[in-house]
Structure formats: C-alpha cells, structure tokens
Design an enzyme around this catalytic site. Structure first.
Site, short mmCIF file in Angstrom:
data_model
loop_
_atom_site.label_atom_id
_atom_site.label_comp_id
_atom_site.label_asym_id
_atom_site.label_seq_id
_atom_site.Cartn_x
_atom_site.Cartn_y
_atom_site.Cartn_z
CD GLU A 132 -49.58 -13.46 56.33
OE1 GLU A 132 -50.14 -14.36 56.96
OE2 GLU A 132 -49.92 -12.27 56.41
CD GLU A 239 -51.22 -7.19 53.78
OE1 GLU A 239 -51.48 -7.29 55.00
OE2 GLU A 239 -51.22 -8.19 53.02
O1 LIG Z 1 -49.45 -8.65 60.82
C1 LIG Z 1 -49.70 -9.97 60.99
C2 LIG Z 1 -49.33 -10.62 62.16
C3 LIG Z 1 -49.63 -11.95 62.29
C4 LIG Z 1 -50.30 -12.63 61.29
C5 LIG Z 1 -50.67 -11.96 60.13
C6 LIG Z 1 -50.35 -10.63 59.97
C7 LIG Z 1 -50.72 -9.85 58.75
N1 LIG Z 1 -51.58 -10.54 57.81
C8 LIG Z 1 -52.26 -9.60 56.89
C9 LIG Z 1 -53.19 -8.78 57.70
C10 LIG Z 1 -54.47 -8.63 57.44
C11 LIG Z 1 -55.13 -9.42 56.37
O2 LIG Z 1 -56.30 -8.76 55.89
C12 LIG Z 1 -54.16 -9.63 55.23
O3 LIG Z 1 -54.77 -10.40 54.21
C13 LIG Z 1 -52.91 -10.36 55.71
O4 LIG Z 1 -51.98 -10.44 54.64
#
Ligand SMILES: Oc1ccccc1CN[C@@H]1C=C[C@@H](O)[C@H](O)[C@H]1O
Length: 330
Positions: A132, A239
């Site tokens: 990210e 994910e």
């Molecule tokens: O869908 C999003 C919207 C905004 C910020 C981050 C995300 C996703 N971010 C993810 C989600 C959960 C965590 O456990 C993961 O490590 C991360 O990669």
C-alpha cells in the site's frame, strides 16, 4: 448427501486456494482449512509490530506457531508483510527524539528483512514485500508515509532487493487495495513497470480484492488483471472478501444479511470465479482474508462493531450454497 469436494482440489490445476488465519481461527476453522485450502497467510502475526517490537527484540513465538501449523497440515505459506505504513513499530522511524536519518532507516529495514525472511527462508513461497505505497488521491502518486518522507521512493526497490537476497526462491509481490479502480490501477502499473525496468526483483502483484456486493465492476477487475499481467508478472488475489455493504454504507441495524444481500453475494462470487478461471494462467493463488463468517476484520472496518458476512463459509463453518455452484463449473 454427496460429499462436497475440496475447494483447493477443484482448482488444483489452476491456482492455489488460500486463507488468512490467526491464533483463534486456526482452531475455530481448522477443519475447513484442512479440507478446502492449500495456502495460508498470517493475518497479523508476521507484521512488523508483531515480530519486531523493539530494535533489539524479535518476537517470533506466535508467527512460528502459525508456520508450524501450515507445515503440520502441509499447506504452502505466504508472508505478510515486510514494509508497510501501518501496524509498524514506531521506534524504526525515531532516533534521539527526531525523525530517523535515511541511512539508519535503511540499515534497520535491512536488519528486519534479513532476520524475518532469513528465519522462514524456504518455508514461504511468496512475500507481500511492500504493502500500500500508492496514494488513493487522484492527484498524488505515492502515499506520504514515514518511509517515503525519509527515503523517497528508493525504499521500495531496496525492500525488494533485500528480500530477494534473503530468500532468492520466494515470489516477491507488490500488494495493494482498490487495485481495480482505474486511477489507482494505472499508478500501481506504473510503479511495477518502473521497478522492472530498473531490474528490481518484483515478480508479481497482490490484488487485495477487498470487494463488496456492488463494486468494483467485473469489467474493471478484468481490465486490472489484464493490465498487470501485461507486465509479464504473476497476479495473486491476496486478501479477498466480499462485503455485504458498499464502502460508504455505515448502517449498523442488521444482525444477519438480507435475502437480497445473500443473492447478490452469490452472483458476485460466481462472476469472480469465472474471471479467475478466465485468467488462470496469470493467477498463482487466490487467498481470502479469513476463512468463515465467525471472524472477519470487516466486523470492525470501516464501521467498528458492525457484523459482516464476506466469506464462502458461514458462522458455523458450513459452506454457503454458492460454494457448490462454484465447484459445479456453473
Ligand atoms: O481495504 C482497505 C481500505 C483502507 C485501508 C486499508 C485497506 C486494506 N488493508 C489490508 C486489510 C487488512 C489488514 O489485515 C491487511 O494487512 C491490509 O493489507
């Protein structure tokens, strides 16, 4: 009733079927994990703050437990995640009460990667090396994280180079969310192309696929997979969950999904798996960000304490109706 075949065995020739697990779900969902998945990711237990709380302290007890669980059940293991702006110990960015200097931060990054990747060398087939770093705002390229403030964009290639040195056989991914939105998609594409043009060891892209029953459109998902695949890299879904709510829907009145929501989710899952099969030669693994609806990070994001039902297995670890359809080649 006819025994439901295994999800990962159904797709064995196409791509791995994965799930994120944690200390609780490795027990509550153990039967589903054993039967339906052949790849595992630690949801939080391998993140920077979990394994490296202080500069001279590594805490691997719990991540070791999860790796041992994967080995016991002969499941492949993914690593999540090495360099990220979230769930990362504050100390790494600090030095005598000020923002750390570039060369010290690089040394700390290398120490972290050498120690964590070195520990699990040969046990992890794929790492989410960098997570990210692309901004969601249309008028910005990089997220303004402390990594970026101290090192500029160079931290990204360094992370991949250090990781490749620490485990030359692991598939190294750049991982991000909203990855199918055209604007962000194009920036992710640019980033990876720049890295590859410089000979940086980036082997694939992780499409987090935190989708919902309304969006992203199937067309945008297809276009994103095609665009990333055109770089000659592996594509992974890293994910996946299919939220019953649009991202900006903050309603908190439901204690279970409506019939309409369940029908929509079924249709969307069937469409998603059609697309995955269509692009199977580019897709290495499809990983859900959990196993069954008894636990999902979406119960607290974006609305704290709001229940969600995003997976193929319900709160009682039972397969939802859609699973049979996905596996009947519908
Ligand atoms: O869908 C999003 C919207 C905004 C910020 C981050 C995300 C996703 N971010 C993810 C989600 C959960 C965590 O456990 C993961 O490590 C991360 O990669």
């Amino acid at each position: 009733t006819k025994q439901l075949t295994s999800l990962y065995q159904h797709f064995e020739k196409d791509f791995k079927m994965g799930a994120a697990i944690n200390q609780r779900t490795m027990y509550s969902s153990e039967e589903v994990i054993k039967k339906h998945f052949n790849s595992l990711t630690a949801e939080n237990e391998m993140k920077f703050e979990s394994v490296h709380p202080n500069e001279n302290e590594y805490t691997f007890e719990i991540s070791d437990k999860i790796v041992a669980f994967a080995e016991k059940h002969q499941k492949a293991m993914r690593g999540h995640t090495l360099i990220w702006h979230n769930q990362t110990s504050d100390w790494i960015f600090e030095q005598s009460g000020r923002l750390v200097d570039p060369e010290t931060l690089l040394k700390r990054m290398k120490d972290h990667i050498d120690t964590v990747v070195g520990r699990y060398k040969g046990k992890i087939y794929s790492w989410d090396v960098v997570n990210e770093v692309i901004a969601d705002e249309a008028d910005k390229f990089y997220r303004d994280s402390k990594w970026f403030q101290v090192l500029g964009e160079s931290f990204i290639e360094k992370a991949f180079e250090y990781t490749h040195l620490a485990d030359p056989n692991a598939t190294l991914l750049y991982n991000d969310y909203n990855e199918s939105n055209p604007g962000k998609r194009d920036k992710i594409y640019q980033l990876i192309r720049q890295l590859k043009d410089k000979g940086v060891p980036v082997h694939g892209v992780g499409m987090q696929a935190h989708w919902n029953i309304y969006d992203p459109s199937l067309d945008n998902i297809r276009k994103a997979i095609e665009k990333y695949a055109s770089l000659g890299i592996e594509v992974q879904i890293t994910e996946m969950d299919v939220s019953m709510f649009a991202f900006d829907d903050k309603r908190t009145d439901l204690t279970e999904p409506t019939e309409e929501m369940k029908a929509l989710q079924m249709e969307r899952y069937l469409q998603f798996f059609e697309v995955f099969k269509e692009y199977k030669k580019h897709i290495g693994a499809v990983t859900f960000w959990g196993v069954a609806d008894d636990y999902t990070w979406l119960n607290d994001f974006p609305v704290k304490g709001r229940k969600n039902w995003p997976f193929l297995f319900d709160e009682n670890q039972q397969p939802k109706e859609v699973l049979k359809k996905i596996m009947s080649n519908r």
